[in-house]
Write a protein that holds these residues in place. Structure first.
Motif, mmCIF file in Angstrom:
data_model
loop_
_atom_site.group_PDB
_atom_site.id
_atom_site.type_symbol
_atom_site.label_atom_id
_atom_site.label_comp_id
_atom_site.label_asym_id
_atom_site.label_seq_id
_atom_site.Cartn_x
_atom_site.Cartn_y
_atom_site.Cartn_z
ATOM 1 N N SER A 112 0.823 -1.202 0.000
ATOM 2 C CA SER A 112 0.000 0.000 0.000
ATOM 3 C C SER A 112 0.861 1.256 0.000
ATOM 4 C CB SER A 112 -0.933 0.004 1.214
ATOM 5 O OG SER A 112 -1.734 1.160 1.235
ATOM 6 N N LEU A 113 1.944 1.242 0.774
ATOM 7 C CA LEU A 113 2.862 2.382 0.813
ATOM 8 C C LEU A 113 3.550 2.575 -0.535
ATOM 9 C CD1 LEU A 113 4.460 1.834 4.333
ATOM 10 C CD2 LEU A 113 3.011 3.762 3.654
ATOM 11 N N GLN A 114 3.986 1.478 -1.132
ATOM 12 C CA GLN A 114 4.658 1.566 -2.432
ATOM 13 C C GLN A 114 3.708 2.079 -3.511
ATOM 14 O OE1 GLN A 114 5.962 -2.534 -2.712
ATOM 15 N NE2 GLN A 114 8.012 -2.047 -1.943
ATOM 16 N N ASP A 115 2.480 1.572 -3.507
ATOM 17 C CA ASP A 115 1.502 1.993 -4.514
ATOM 18 C C ASP A 115 1.097 3.453 -4.315
ATOM 19 O OD1 ASP A 115 1.594 -0.526 -5.563
ATOM 20 O OD2 ASP A 115 -0.294 -1.205 -4.681
ATOM 21 N N THR A 116 0.961 3.866 -3.064
ATOM 22 C CA THR A 116 0.612 5.258 -2.779
ATOM 23 C C THR A 116 1.737 6.186 -3.210
ATOM 24 O OG1 THR A 116 -0.799 4.622 -0.920
ATOM 25 C CG2 THR A 116 -0.002 6.899 -0.954
ATOM 26 N N ASN A 117 2.951 5.764 -2.955
ATOM 27 C CA ASN A 117 4.128 6.535 -3.380
ATOM 28 C C ASN A 117 4.109 6.746 -4.895
ATOM 29 O OD1 ASN A 117 6.692 7.818 -3.074
ATOM 30 N ND2 ASN A 117 7.691 5.927 -3.720
ATOM 31 N N ALA A 118 3.714 5.706 -5.617
ATOM 32 C CA ALA A 118 3.659 5.793 -7.084
ATOM 33 C C ALA A 118 2.522 6.702 -7.556
ATOM 34 C CB ALA A 118 3.488 4.393 -7.680
ATOM 35 N N LEU A 119 1.458 6.824 -6.744
ATOM 36 C CA LEU A 119 0.318 7.649 -7.124
ATOM 37 C C LEU A 119 0.553 9.143 -6.897
ATOM 38 C CD1 LEU A 119 -2.677 5.571 -5.673
ATOM 39 C CD2 LEU A 119 -2.208 5.990 -8.093
ATOM 40 N N LEU A 120 1.502 9.476 -6.037
ATOM 41 C CA LEU A 120 1.747 10.882 -5.721
ATOM 42 C C LEU A 120 2.236 11.641 -6.952
ATOM 43 C CD1 LEU A 120 3.567 10.614 -2.262
ATOM 44 C CD2 LEU A 120 1.199 11.293 -2.678
ATOM 45 N N SER A 121 1.710 12.844 -7.125
ATOM 46 C CA SER A 121 2.174 13.699 -8.217
ATOM 47 C C SER A 121 2.787 14.955 -7.627
ATOM 48 C CB SER A 121 1.017 14.079 -9.142
ATOM 49 O OG SER A 121 0.119 14.970 -8.502
ATOM 50 N N ALA A 122 3.783 15.488 -8.313
ATOM 51 C CA ALA A 122 4.474 16.683 -7.830
ATOM 52 C C ALA A 122 3.500 17.843 -7.679
ATOM 53 C CB ALA A 122 5.605 17.055 -8.778
ATOM 54 N N SER A 123 2.598 18.013 -8.644
ATOM 55 C CA SER A 123 1.673 19.145 -8.624
ATOM 56 C C SER A 123 0.718 19.067 -7.433
ATOM 57 C CB SER A 123 0.883 19.208 -9.932
ATOM 58 O OG SER A 123 0.145 18.013 -10.143
ATOM 59 N N SER A 124 0.207 17.860 -7.146
ATOM 60 C CA SER A 124 -0.736 17.703 -6.039
ATOM 61 C C SER A 124 -0.071 17.932 -4.689
ATOM 62 C CB SER A 124 -1.370 16.307 -6.070
ATOM 63 O OG SER A 124 -2.161 16.142 -7.225
ATOM 64 N N VAL A 125 1.104 17.351 -4.511
ATOM 65 C CA VAL A 125 1.814 17.498 -3.239
ATOM 66 C C VAL A 125 2.224 18.952 -3.027
ATOM 67 C CG1 VAL A 125 3.864 16.822 -1.924
ATOM 68 C CG2 VAL A 125 2.612 15.112 -3.243
ATOM 69 N N GLU A 126 2.721 19.586 -4.081
ATOM 70 C CA GLU A 126 3.130 20.993 -3.971
ATOM 71 C C GLU A 126 1.933 21.899 -3.699
ATOM 72 O OE1 GLU A 126 5.191 21.754 -7.580
ATOM 73 O OE2 GLU A 126 6.917 20.488 -7.064
ATOM 74 N N ARG A 127 0.817 21.644 -4.364
ATOM 75 C CA ARG A 127 -0.382 22.446 -4.168
ATOM 76 C C ARG A 127 -0.905 22.296 -2.741
ATOM 77 N NH1 ARG A 127 -3.357 26.799 -4.494
ATOM 78 N NH2 ARG A 127 -5.560 26.488 -4.966
ATOM 79 N N ALA A 128 -0.956 21.059 -2.254
ATOM 80 C CA ALA A 128 -1.441 20.812 -0.898
ATOM 81 C C ALA A 128 -0.539 21.479 0.129
ATOM 82 C CB ALA A 128 -1.518 19.313 -0.642
ATOM 83 N N SER A 129 0.760 21.377 -0.072
ATOM 84 C CA SER A 129 1.715 21.985 0.853
ATOM 85 C C SER A 129 1.560 23.501 0.881
ATOM 86 C CB SER A 129 3.148 21.609 0.462
ATOM 87 O OG SER A 129 3.314 20.212 0.443
ATOM 88 N N GLN A 130 1.363 24.101 -0.291
ATOM 89 C CA GLN A 130 1.210 25.553 -0.378
ATOM 90 C C GLN A 130 -0.054 26.017 0.311
ATOM 91 O OE1 GLN A 130 3.880 26.969 -1.719
ATOM 92 N NE2 GLN A 130 3.123 28.963 -1.004
#
Length: 287
Positions: A112-130
């Protein structure tokens, strides 16, 4: 609320109504009575395709039994036809010993961790962090098992320079969501993306003008309309089972990632709250 009839055995309810059923309804009844365990694992579309009928016909049949809809019907059927391989953990076989079960649970979490890691996108993570970094107030929301993830997020982000809040009671969560304003951020955690209370809270926060970050294993259409950012967590659970074992681990990892990003992006501001919290907690530790 299901009717008194449906609160009894589903199979008993079907048999008691059988003579009043239409031809299509009778075919659904026969299919369920002959394959209760199989049906408890199927989606409404799979049942409809197997019988050559419309999904709406299956839905109306479950309503006739007294259920709000197909999901409630299937959950009840799954409870009646209890199958530990499905109800607890999909990969477990009843012949497995304790150690084999433990190994499979760990393997599922790792996957589950490996698959979730693969699903992450730079744009989504950056947007959420901002959105988090720019928020006046960050509120964490979750219902049922997802409430644990929301609390963990609140517990972590208290160490950050962000102003954060959390409420365990769903009514408190509704009130907190209603008091959010433009510039604030709601972080909503949900496994299925279908929990009514969670969707209502996301809607309240959205209507209040707050940004919404959704952490979910399933992006339902309604949740997608409400969320500014969706961070998907992968799990081996499927839609017919409400338990969310490995997805919780994946969602906690997403929270950890956002926390780490926020802390690195605000190192100077984070020093003081982190110091004060450590000073407050240190007397509770043994020397």
């Amino acid at each position: 609320m299901v009717t008194e009839m449906a609160q009894q055995s589903i199979q008993f309810a079907i048999r008691s109504l059988y003579r009043s059923l239409s031809t299509k309804e009778a075919s659904i009844a026969d299919f369920i009575l002959s394959n209760p365990k199989k049906v408890s694992r199927m989606t409404i579309n799979e049942i409809a395709d197997s019988l050559g009928i419309a999904p709406s016909t299956v839905f109306q049949f479950t309503r006739k039994l007294g259920f709000k809809g197909f999901r409630d019907f299937r959950n009840e059927l799954l409870s009646e036809e209890f199958d530990p391989e499905v109800s607890i953990h999909e990969n477990i076989d009843e012949k497995d010993d304790a150690l084999a079960i433990a190994h499979k649970v760990f393997s599922s979490s790792v996957k589950s961790l490996q698959d979730t890691n693969a699903l992450l996108s730079a744009s989504s993570v950056e947007r959420a962090s901002q959105l988090l970094l720019e928020a006046g107030t960050v509120s964490f929301f979750g219902v049922g098992g997802s409430n644990v993830v929301a609390y963990d997020a609140f517990h972590k982000f208290m160490r950050s320079p962000l102003h954060v809040q959390y409420g365990m009671d769903v009514h408190v969560q509704r009130m907190q969501a209603a008091l959010l304003k433009p510039g604030d951020c709601a972080v909503v955690t949900t496994h299925t993306g279908l929990t009514r209370d969670t969707l209502d809270i996301a809607n309240i926060a959205h209507d209040a003008g707050a940004s919404v970050i959704a952490i979910t294993s399933y992006s339902s259409p309604r949740l997608a309309k409400l969320a500014d950012v969706i961070l998907l967590s992968s799990s081996e659970e499927t839609g017919y089972r409400s338990e969310s074992l490995s997805s919780r681990i994946a969602q906690l990892a997403i929270v950890d990632s956002l926390f780490t990003i926020v802390m690195f992006a605000s190192q100077d501001q984070a020093k003081e709250p982190l110091r004060r919290i450590r000073n407050a907690i240190s007397p509770t530790k043994e020397e």
